[in-house]
Design a protein around this motif. Sequence first.
Motif, PDB file in Angstrom:
ATOM      1  N   MET A   1      35.967  50.791  86.125  1.00 11.11           N
ATOM      2  CA  MET A   1      37.054  51.407  85.379  1.00 11.11           C
ATOM      3  C   MET A   1      36.507  52.224  84.198  1.00 11.11           C
ATOM      4  SD  MET A   1      40.357  51.578  85.565  1.00 11.11           S
ATOM      5  CE  MET A   1      41.716  52.107  84.588  1.00 11.11           C
ATOM      6  N   ALA A   2      35.500  51.624  83.518  1.00 14.55           N
ATOM      7  CA  ALA A   2      34.915  52.309  82.364  1.00 14.55           C
ATOM      8  C   ALA A   2      34.275  53.628  82.794  1.00 14.55           C
ATOM      9  CB  ALA A   2      33.878  51.416  81.678  1.00 14.55           C
ATOM     10  N   GLN A   3      33.597  53.591  83.975  1.00 16.93           N
ATOM     11  CA  GLN A   3      32.975  54.831  84.446  1.00 16.93           C
ATOM     12  C   GLN A   3      34.024  55.905  84.723  1.00 16.93           C
ATOM     13  OE1 GLN A   3      32.056  51.838  85.604  1.00 16.93           O
ATOM     14  NE2 GLN A   3      29.832  51.674  85.373  1.00 16.93           N
ATOM     15  N   VAL A   4      35.157  55.466  85.281  1.00 21.34           N
ATOM     16  CA  VAL A   4      36.234  56.423  85.585  1.00 21.34           C
ATOM     17  C   VAL A   4      36.743  57.046  84.290  1.00 21.34           C
ATOM     18  CG1 VAL A   4      38.572  56.666  86.493  1.00 21.34           C
ATOM     19  CG2 VAL A   4      36.884  55.265  87.718  1.00 21.34           C
TER      20      VAL A   4
ATOM     21  N   ALA B   1      34.162  59.425  82.964  1.00 16.13           N
ATOM     22  CA  ALA B   1      34.148  60.652  83.769  1.00 16.13           C
ATOM     23  C   ALA B   1      35.353  61.523  83.422  1.00 16.13           C
ATOM     24  CB  ALA B   1      34.157  60.302  85.262  1.00 16.13           C
ATOM     25  N   MET B   2      36.522  60.906  83.275  1.00 18.57           N
ATOM     26  CA  MET B   2      37.727  61.672  82.940  1.00 18.57           C
ATOM     27  C   MET B   2      37.585  62.317  81.569  1.00 18.57           C
ATOM     28  SD  MET B   2      40.944  59.523  84.457  1.00 18.57           S
ATOM     29  CE  MET B   2      42.124  60.570  83.639  1.00 18.57           C
ATOM     30  N   ARG B   3      37.016  61.527  80.638  1.00 21.03           N
ATOM     31  CA  ARG B   3      36.831  62.060  79.294  1.00 21.03           C
ATOM     32  C   ARG B   3      35.864  63.247  79.329  1.00 21.03           C
ATOM     33  NH1 ARG B   3      36.718  57.179  76.333  1.00 21.03           N
ATOM     34  NH2 ARG B   3      34.469  57.092  76.633  1.00 21.03           N
ATOM     35  N   MET B   4      34.784  63.125  80.085  1.00 22.13           N
ATOM     36  CA  MET B   4      33.821  64.216  80.218  1.00 22.13           C
ATOM     37  C   MET B   4      34.500  65.454  80.823  1.00 22.13           C
ATOM     38  SD  MET B   4      30.603  63.851  79.265  1.00 22.13           S
ATOM     39  CE  MET B   4      29.557  64.729  80.433  1.00 22.13           C
ATOM     40  N   ALA B   5      35.276  65.225  81.877  1.00 24.22           N
ATOM     41  CA  ALA B   5      35.961  66.341  82.534  1.00 24.22           C
ATOM     42  C   ALA B   5      36.922  67.011  81.561  1.00 24.22           C
ATOM     43  CB  ALA B   5      36.712  65.844  83.772  1.00 24.22           C
TER      44      ALA B   5
END
Length: 104
Positions: free
Chosen positions: A1-4, A7-11
């Motif tokens: 979940m943290a990776q998601v 990733a969303m924050r990076m995007a």
Amino acid sequence: MAQVCAAMRMAMCMAMRMAVCVEMCMAVCMAVYIAMCMAVYIAMRMAVCMALYMAVYMAVYMAVCMAVRMAMCMVVCMAMRMAVCIEMCMAVCMAVYMAVCIEM
């Protein structure tokens, strides 16, 4: 979940940065375009106005000068001719009168 989430924050960050860059580029391009258009427009207007002004000025100047010069020449010539004719007539009349008087 943290990776998601990461990733969303990076995007999201990348998308925001891209949008800001695109907006900035658009703004700069628009500013440069408007400045160039204004400069070209002003230069063209100045050139056209100067050309028209010069053409009108030269035409009026030439017409007025030519008319004045012609009028002056005509007046001077007429005056000279009249003066010469009157002088000659006077001289002829005086000569004839004197000759007739002396003959008589």
